[in-house]
Design a protein around this motif. Structure first.
Motif, PDB file in Angstrom:
ATOM      1  N   TYR A 125     -95.021  -4.911 -52.132  1.00 28.81           N
ATOM      2  CA  TYR A 125     -93.958  -5.679 -52.781  1.00 28.81           C
ATOM      3  C   TYR A 125     -94.331  -5.896 -54.239  1.00 28.81           C
ATOM      4  N   PRO A 126     -93.332  -5.911 -55.108  1.00 30.77           N
ATOM      5  CA  PRO A 126     -93.618  -6.227 -56.511  1.00 30.77           C
ATOM      6  C   PRO A 126     -94.225  -7.632 -56.630  1.00 30.77           C
ATOM      7  N   ARG A 127     -95.199  -7.769 -57.481  1.00 30.05           N
ATOM      8  CA  ARG A 127     -95.787  -9.084 -57.756  1.00 30.05           C
ATOM      9  C   ARG A 127     -94.681 -10.029 -58.216  1.00 30.05           C
ATOM     10  N   GLU A 128     -94.698 -11.266 -57.769  1.00 29.16           N
ATOM     11  CA  GLU A 128     -93.699 -12.315 -58.034  1.00 29.16           C
ATOM     12  C   GLU A 128     -92.524 -12.274 -57.044  1.00 29.16           C
ATOM     13  N   THR A 129     -92.561 -11.339 -56.061  1.00 25.32           N
ATOM     14  CA  THR A 129     -91.562 -11.407 -54.989  1.00 25.32           C
ATOM     15  C   THR A 129     -91.755 -12.717 -54.235  1.00 25.32           C
ATOM     16  N   THR A 130     -90.675 -13.424 -53.946  1.00 25.99           N
ATOM     17  CA  THR A 130     -90.830 -14.692 -53.241  1.00 25.99           C
ATOM     18  C   THR A 130     -91.003 -14.450 -51.738  1.00 25.99           C
ATOM     19  N   PHE A 131     -91.656 -15.398 -51.091  1.00 29.32           N
ATOM     20  CA  PHE A 131     -91.796 -15.307 -49.641  1.00 29.32           C
ATOM     21  C   PHE A 131     -90.435 -15.404 -48.961  1.00 29.32           C
ATOM     22  N   GLN A 132     -89.490 -16.081 -49.598  1.00 26.51           N
ATOM     23  CA  GLN A 132     -88.141 -16.166 -49.050  1.00 26.51           C
ATOM     24  C   GLN A 132     -87.492 -14.792 -48.996  1.00 26.51           C
ATOM     25  N   GLN A 133     -87.688 -13.977 -50.028  1.00 22.55           N
ATOM     26  CA  GLN A 133     -87.122 -12.629 -50.042  1.00 22.55           C
ATOM     27  C   GLN A 133     -87.705 -11.780 -48.917  1.00 22.55           C
ATOM     28  N   ILE A 134     -89.000 -11.917 -48.695  1.00 17.09           N
ATOM     29  CA  ILE A 134     -89.638 -11.162 -47.608  1.00 17.09           C
ATOM     30  C   ILE A 134     -89.148 -11.668 -46.258  1.00 17.09           C
ATOM     31  N   ALA A 135     -89.073 -13.009 -46.107  1.00 10.50           N
ATOM     32  CA  ALA A 135     -88.613 -13.598 -44.843  1.00 10.50           C
ATOM     33  C   ALA A 135     -87.192 -13.160 -44.518  1.00 10.50           C
ATOM     34  N   ASP A 136     -86.343 -13.039 -45.529  1.00 10.60           N
ATOM     35  CA  ASP A 136     -84.953 -12.614 -45.306  1.00 10.60           C
ATOM     36  C   ASP A 136     -84.889 -11.213 -44.700  1.00 10.60           C
ATOM     37  N   GLU A 137     -85.841 -10.362 -45.046  1.00  8.42           N
ATOM     38  CA  GLU A 137     -85.876  -9.009 -44.495  1.00  8.42           C
ATOM     39  C   GLU A 137     -86.175  -9.017 -42.999  1.00  8.42           C
ATOM     40  N   TYR A 138     -86.979  -9.997 -42.566  1.00 11.51           N
ATOM     41  CA  TYR A 138     -87.456 -10.025 -41.182  1.00 11.51           C
ATOM     42  C   TYR A 138     -86.715 -11.018 -40.295  1.00 11.51           C
ATOM     43  N   GLN A 139     -85.858 -11.867 -40.876  1.00 11.82           N
ATOM     44  CA  GLN A 139     -85.242 -12.937 -40.095  1.00 11.82           C
ATOM     45  C   GLN A 139     -84.486 -12.417 -38.877  1.00 11.82           C
ATOM     46  N   ARG A 154     -97.588 -21.778 -46.970  1.00 10.83           N
ATOM     47  CA  ARG A 154     -96.889 -21.688 -48.243  1.00 10.83           C
ATOM     48  C   ARG A 154     -95.398 -21.921 -48.026  1.00 10.83           C
ATOM     49  N   GLU A 155     -94.762 -22.529 -49.023  1.00  7.64           N
ATOM     50  CA  GLU A 155     -93.310 -22.705 -48.975  1.00  7.64           C
ATOM     51  C   GLU A 155     -92.616 -21.413 -49.377  1.00  7.64           C
ATOM     52  N   LEU A 156     -91.390 -21.246 -48.919  1.00  9.89           N
ATOM     53  CA  LEU A 156     -90.694 -19.983 -49.122  1.00  9.89           C
ATOM     54  C   LEU A 156     -90.361 -19.705 -50.585  1.00  9.89           C
ATOM     55  N   HIS A 157     -90.235 -20.740 -51.406  1.00  4.85           N
ATOM     56  CA  HIS A 157     -89.898 -20.508 -52.809  1.00  4.85           C
ATOM     57  C   HIS A 157     -91.069 -19.942 -53.596  1.00  4.85           C
ATOM     58  N   GLN A 158     -92.283 -20.012 -53.018  1.00  6.14           N
ATOM     59  CA  GLN A 158     -93.454 -19.512 -53.725  1.00  6.14           C
ATOM     60  C   GLN A 158     -93.486 -17.988 -53.726  1.00  6.14           C
ATOM     61  N   SER A 159     -94.300 -17.430 -54.606  1.00  2.66           N
ATOM     62  CA  SER A 159     -94.289 -15.988 -54.832  1.00  2.66           C
ATOM     63  C   SER A 159     -95.582 -15.315 -54.408  1.00  2.66           C
ATOM     64  N   VAL A 160     -95.464 -14.013 -54.133  1.00  2.00           N
ATOM     65  CA  VAL A 160     -96.627 -13.184 -53.853  1.00  2.00           C
ATOM     66  C   VAL A 160     -97.357 -12.909 -55.165  1.00  2.00           C
ATOM     67  N   LEU A 161     -98.644 -13.226 -55.206  1.00  2.00           N
ATOM     68  CA  LEU A 161     -99.430 -13.018 -56.423  1.00  2.00           C
ATOM     69  C   LEU A 161    -100.624 -12.095 -56.199  1.00  2.00           C
ATOM     70  N   ARG A 162    -100.913 -11.783 -54.925  1.00  2.00           N
ATOM     71  CA  ARG A 162    -102.069 -10.928 -54.642  1.00  2.00           C
ATOM     72  C   ARG A 162    -101.910 -10.302 -53.269  1.00  2.00           C
ATOM     73  N   ASP A 163    -102.797  -9.364 -52.936  1.00  2.00           N
ATOM     74  CA  ASP A 163    -102.787  -8.744 -51.626  1.00  2.00           C
ATOM     75  C   ASP A 163    -103.147  -9.782 -50.567  1.00  2.00           C
ATOM     76  N   GLY A 164    -102.675  -9.566 -49.344  1.00  2.00           N
ATOM     77  CA  GLY A 164    -103.033 -10.487 -48.285  1.00  2.00           C
ATOM     78  C   GLY A 164    -102.235 -10.272 -47.016  1.00  2.00           C
ATOM     79  N   GLU A 165    -102.559 -11.072 -46.002  1.00  2.00           N
ATOM     80  CA  GLU A 165    -101.887 -11.001 -44.705  1.00  2.00           C
ATOM     81  C   GLU A 165    -100.875 -12.137 -44.597  1.00  2.00           C
ATOM     82  N   LEU A 166     -99.676 -11.800 -44.156  1.00  2.00           N
ATOM     83  CA  LEU A 166     -98.564 -12.760 -44.121  1.00  2.00           C
ATOM     84  C   LEU A 166     -98.091 -12.963 -42.685  1.00  2.00           C
ATOM     85  N   GLU A 167     -97.891 -14.241 -42.322  1.00  3.03           N
ATOM     86  CA  GLU A 167     -97.374 -14.603 -41.004  1.00  3.03           C
ATOM     87  C   GLU A 167     -96.201 -15.556 -41.191  1.00  3.03           C
ATOM     88  N   PHE A 168     -95.140 -15.337 -40.445  1.00  7.15           N
ATOM     89  CA  PHE A 168     -93.957 -16.194 -40.557  1.00  7.15           C
ATOM     90  C   PHE A 168     -94.097 -17.423 -39.653  1.00  7.15           C
TER      91      PHE A 168
END
Length: 554
Positions: free
Chosen positions: A17-31, A48-62
């Motif tokens: 994902y592009p850096r600064e993509t919000t977690f909300q944008q990612i969550a919307d893809e998987y909802q 993390r809250e959904l309005h926050q952004s991706v700033l680095r590599d990592g593992e994400l759980e909804f």
């Protein structure tokens, strides 16, 4: 310049994902793949809250509304929705969130410290305003402000509960959320907008109303089950706190800072002893009562309460005999198994109910009975006690999680039983819009006690807590209204005492542990309280059951 990309692992699959993509944008893809609504994420073991952004590599759980952090986030956000709507409609009224009851919060309107009882028209207007906010999908804006600026803003609005709370905050900055120009401070995370908050209801109750949330069905508002005994117990305790001038954590901290906490400890212990004495007097007044059955959730202080009640009963001319329902466990090979194939020691069927009823009815009939003692090492009952025979003054004080369930004591006449429900029903609120979870108070009690008596780590306690809570919801809470009396074992200052014992335990949990987010939440929770040394607590206090030093064998 090439856009910087981050590698995010989701459900075992790595994506970019592009850096600064919000977690909300990612969550919307998987909802659409999720059974429940996503309201938070866990990124590298950190919530993390959904309005926050991706700033680095990592593992994400909804995190959805089916999980505790998600449920708490949803409830917190609906509370802000309600407060903002009420502020728009009724700017001259103060709306207080008082108690957590079942799947809802009891709330009251007040004007100049007097209760303003809402009618159906008033609640309908409030509900419609909340629904309009939801349909408009308004943003919930988060500001990170200096504590001083936030305090000044709330002071300007006349919201002194927030000002008093922030006076004792160690952090130089706080998060303030705003909806429709209504700012508020909340203990925990929020959803990014009102469009997430579709499921709620307002139901008139007592002098206020219930703000109802979904229960196990996350997209359906739970039914409100009237629990008048529980409400009255909570209300009595809250009113006592008001009479003492301690309704919120900030007011408690004022008392501690002024050096008046020792007097408050003595006053509350005296108040609690009076309550226990009143129960003993009620039992003594009816000599038909031969079986006092005590039940309550984990870490309610049942053992110390039983000792103190027995002392008061003795003072009223009775001869109490303590009995644990654990001694009536089935022999190990007869114990039912749970869905995982392990022994289910919490179900009613783990007890030898026919044996219990036979022993009790024989005693009631004046027969001499040898009661069993369960040997937990061998997993079998033993008979090594002296025979017991009930005289006119003898009363059995029976403690166990199933004490209120009529299926346990079905052969005993109702007039011979007196049922007591005990729980630590925290009467404090953090402030006017954030109530303290009674479950959190009991969790911290248990964590401190088990570390001291069983060498159990805080991490182990947190791991087991959800299972403990499920057992309570199945075996204890459904029967609480069947009690003849409810006893609140919570002490208004206890979290200030437990803080000194619990914080080191919570700090020992590493950041890479699954329990770390919960430990972090509890540390923030305890940070609201000024500390009180444990040596100020009397040796017969219920709190001693957890911090040690009790004069009873607990």
């Amino acid at each position: 310049m090439k856009q910087q990309m981050c590698k995010i692992t989701i459900q075992g699959t790595e994506r970019e994902y592009p850096r600064e993509t919000t977690f909300q944008q990612i969550a919307d893809e998987y909802q659409s793949q999720m059974e429940n609504d996503i309201v938070l994420v866990k990124f590298q073991q950190d919530l993390r809250e959904l309005h926050q952004s991706v700033l680095r590599d990592g593992e994400l759980e909804f995190i959805t509304t089916a999980e505790k952090p998600g449920r708490d986030t949803y409830r917190r956000s609906v509370t802000l929705l309600m407060e903002a709507a009420a502020w728009k409609l009724y700017p001259n009224l103060e709306l207080l969130v008082q108690h957590s009851i079942g799947q809802g919060y009891y709330c009251e309107f007040r004007h100049a410290d007097a209760i303003c009882v809402p009618d159906q028209k008033m609640l309908q207007a409030l509900k419609e305003k909340m629904q309009a906010f939801v349909e408009a999908d308004l943003p919930i804006v988060k500001y990170n402000m200096s504590t001083q600026d936030a305090s000044a803003r709330f002071r300007q609005m006349g919201r002194m509960d927030k000002v008093r709370l922030m006076r004792y905050r160690r952090s130089s900055r706080v998060n303030v959320y705003e909806l429709q120009e209504f700012p508020d401070y909340y203990y925990g995370y929020m959803v990014p907008g009102t469009g997430y908050l579709k499921y709620f209801d307002l139901i008139p109750y007592q002098n206020g109303f219930m703000l109802m949330f979904p229960g196990k069905e996350t997209r359906k508002v739970a039914d409100f089950e009237v629990t008048d005994k529980l409400f009255n117990t909570l209300n009595d305790s809250a009113q006592w706190g008001i009479d003492m001038g301690i309704r919120t954590v900030g007011e408690l901290n004022d008392v501690i800072a002024a050096g008046r906490i020792q007097d408050m400890i003595l006053v509350q212990e005296s108040y609690m002893e009076q309550k226990i004495g009143d129960i003993a007097e009620t039992i003594a007044a009816d000599r038909r009562k031969k079986f006092v059955l005590i039940a309550g959730p984990s870490s309610s202080g049942k053992t110390t309460f039983s000792h103190r009640l027995s002392i008061q009963m003795t003072a009223h001319g009775l001869k109490p005999h303590p009995i644990s329902l654990d001694d009536f466990y089935c022999n190990r090979e007869e114990t039912p198994l749970d869905e995982n194939g392990e022994y289910d020691f919490e179900c009613l069927e783990a007890l030898d109910i026919p044996l219990f009823n036979q022993c009790m009815t024989d005693l009631l009939a004046g027969k001499e009975v040898i009661l069993p003692v369960f040997n937990f090492k061998t997993g079998h009952r033993e008979y090594r006690q002296k025979p017991l025979k009930l005289g006119a003054e003898d009363v059995l004080v029976i403690e166990g999680i199933h004490g209120l369930n009529e299926k346990l004591s079905y052969e005993l006449p109702k007039e011979n039983k007196y049922k007591i429900y005990i729980s630590a029903l925290t009467q404090l609120n953090i402030d006017d819009h954030n109530n303290l979870s009674t479950a959190d108070g009991r969790l911290i009690r248990r964590m401190v006690r088990d570390a001291r008596t069983r060498n159990t780590s805080a991490r182990e306690t947190l791991t087991r807590w959800n299972s403990v809570r499920r057992g309570e919801e199945k075996n204890i809470f459904p029967y609480q209204e069947e009690a003849d009396v409810m006893f609140n074992s919570a002490l208004i200052y206890e979290l200030s005492v437990l803080k000194l014992y619990a914080e080191p335990l919570l700090f020992s949990i590493d950041a890479d542990c699954p329990e770390y987010p919960e430990a972090k939440r509890l540390l923030k929770f305890l940070d609201y309280f000024l500390p009180v040394p444990g040596e100020n607590i009397g040796h017969n206090s219920i709190l001693r059951e957890f911090i040690g030093g009790s004069c009873f064998h607990v």
